[in-house]
Design a protein around this motif. Sequence first.
Motif, PDB file in Angstrom:
ATOM      1  N   ARG B 129       0.843  -1.203   0.000  1.00 59.09           N
ATOM      2  CA  ARG B 129       0.000   0.000   0.000  1.00 59.09           C
ATOM      3  C   ARG B 129       0.875   1.249   0.000  1.00 59.09           C
ATOM      4  NH1 ARG B 129      -5.308  -1.605   0.801  1.00 59.09           N
ATOM      5  NH2 ARG B 129      -5.975   0.543   1.113  1.00 59.09           N
ATOM      6  N   VAL B 132       2.194   1.642  -3.700  1.00 59.20           N
ATOM      7  CA  VAL B 132       1.295   2.252  -4.692  1.00 59.20           C
ATOM      8  C   VAL B 132       1.082   3.734  -4.380  1.00 59.20           C
ATOM      9  CG1 VAL B 132       0.176   0.089  -5.390  1.00 59.20           C
ATOM     10  CG2 VAL B 132      -0.867   1.477  -3.596  1.00 59.20           C
ATOM     11  N   PRO B 166      -7.031  12.338  -0.699  1.00 52.38           N
ATOM     12  CA  PRO B 166      -7.878  11.182  -0.340  1.00 52.38           C
ATOM     13  C   PRO B 166      -7.308   9.850  -0.834  1.00 52.38           C
ATOM     14  CG  PRO B 166      -9.220  12.983  -1.235  1.00 52.38           C
ATOM     15  CD  PRO B 166      -7.786  13.343  -1.478  1.00 52.38           C
ATOM     16  N   THR B 167      -6.600   9.873  -1.964  1.00 53.50           N
ATOM     17  CA  THR B 167      -5.976   8.635  -2.460  1.00 53.50           C
ATOM     18  C   THR B 167      -4.907   8.157  -1.499  1.00 53.50           C
ATOM     19  OG1 THR B 167      -6.370   9.261  -4.751  1.00 53.50           O
ATOM     20  CG2 THR B 167      -4.625   7.656  -4.358  1.00 53.50           C
ATOM     21  N   ARG B 170      -6.378   6.880   1.754  1.00 50.46           N
ATOM     22  CA  ARG B 170      -6.961   5.530   1.668  1.00 50.46           C
ATOM     23  C   ARG B 170      -5.858   4.461   1.679  1.00 50.46           C
ATOM     24  NH1 ARG B 170      -7.606   3.049  -3.034  1.00 50.46           N
ATOM     25  NH2 ARG B 170      -8.298   0.915  -2.691  1.00 50.46           N
ATOM     26  N   TYR B 171      -4.791   4.681   0.895  1.00 45.10           N
ATOM     27  CA  TYR B 171      -3.713   3.685   0.884  1.00 45.10           C
ATOM     28  C   TYR B 171      -3.086   3.513   2.263  1.00 45.10           C
ATOM     29  CZ  TYR B 171      -3.742   3.845  -4.262  1.00 45.10           C
ATOM     30  OH  TYR B 171      -4.081   3.769  -5.583  1.00 45.10           O
TER      31      TYR B 171
END
Lengths: 174, 174
Positions: B129, B132, B166-167, B170-171
């Motif tokens: 995570r 990415v 937000p990306t 989340r990761y």
Amino acid sequence: MLSAARKIFAEKGYDKATVRGIAAEAGVDPALVHHYFSSKEGVFVAAMQFPMMPADVLPKILAGPRERIGERIVRFLLTMTSAPEAREPIVALLRTAMVNEQAAGMLREFITDAILTRVAQALSIPPIRMEVAFAQMFGVLMMRYIVELEPLASADTEELVEILAPTLQRYLTA
Amino acid sequence: MLSAARKIFAEKGYDKATVRGIAAEAGVDPALVHHYFSSKEGVFVAAMQFPMMPADVLPKILAGPRERIGERIVRFLLTMTSAPEAREPIVALLRTAMVNEQAAGMLREFITDAILTRVAQALSIPPIRMEVAFAQMFGVLMMRYIVELEPLASADTEELVEILAPTLQRYLTA
């Protein structure tokens, strides 16, 4: 013909290159180029040995439920690039663009015209959201296949779809 | 000293390089290298002319509310790279790693040791995570500063923070 095309795309970039100019460089009739490659995009894809043409693939990905568009894009890109012979020409252009300004310009114009603008228009999203989605997948492919970060490099497609699809889905829903 | 360090890092990679080996190459006492650079990470950062040392910066970013960690990382990276003199050494290493296998290995080992593993451990998230998340920000920086996709290249920091935070959040929440 294809080496003439590569020369013209490198010299003029994607936007300013024309089928007429490529035909002239190759010493053939433009109608012949249109007959075999149907469009400038078709010539570019053939010249770069890409495994698929965005104009053919995008309508299939864009069809289907909007609430799973992120998943379809991620799975398509990871599946396509899992085969070395399909991945290598694409990775080669991306790498060259990182260190060569002409190649960077050619890549920018091609992906903007052939991919980003089409998807952003089809989905009615602001272009910048499509660009950060592209940046996510570009980054994943470079880290998976060039830098070979682990466990990313060895992860299977479905594990990555699960992690990445919600990101793409969010960018493409706005 | 720093050219000796660059030579050793290029030859051995980041993991196998040692302060002792760099000192020997430079013909100085290892204690001197420790005195000036405090660690292998410090030597690497100085040799590559990076604007900051992950060991100093990460604790500050990791402190503060967990529910805004994504926002803090995105804003820090975009702000730091907005100054050309801070951005250029970083972008130079990233570009070189795309076309040179030795440089790719050195980058992989440095970011894994100095950044990715530390953050993944501090936040108790699976390393993939974090990878990415790194791929997202790497892709944005390359598309913004090398490929110069528009409007991404001209977007201001806060617009990008709004899209990207937000990306990352989340990761880094899993």
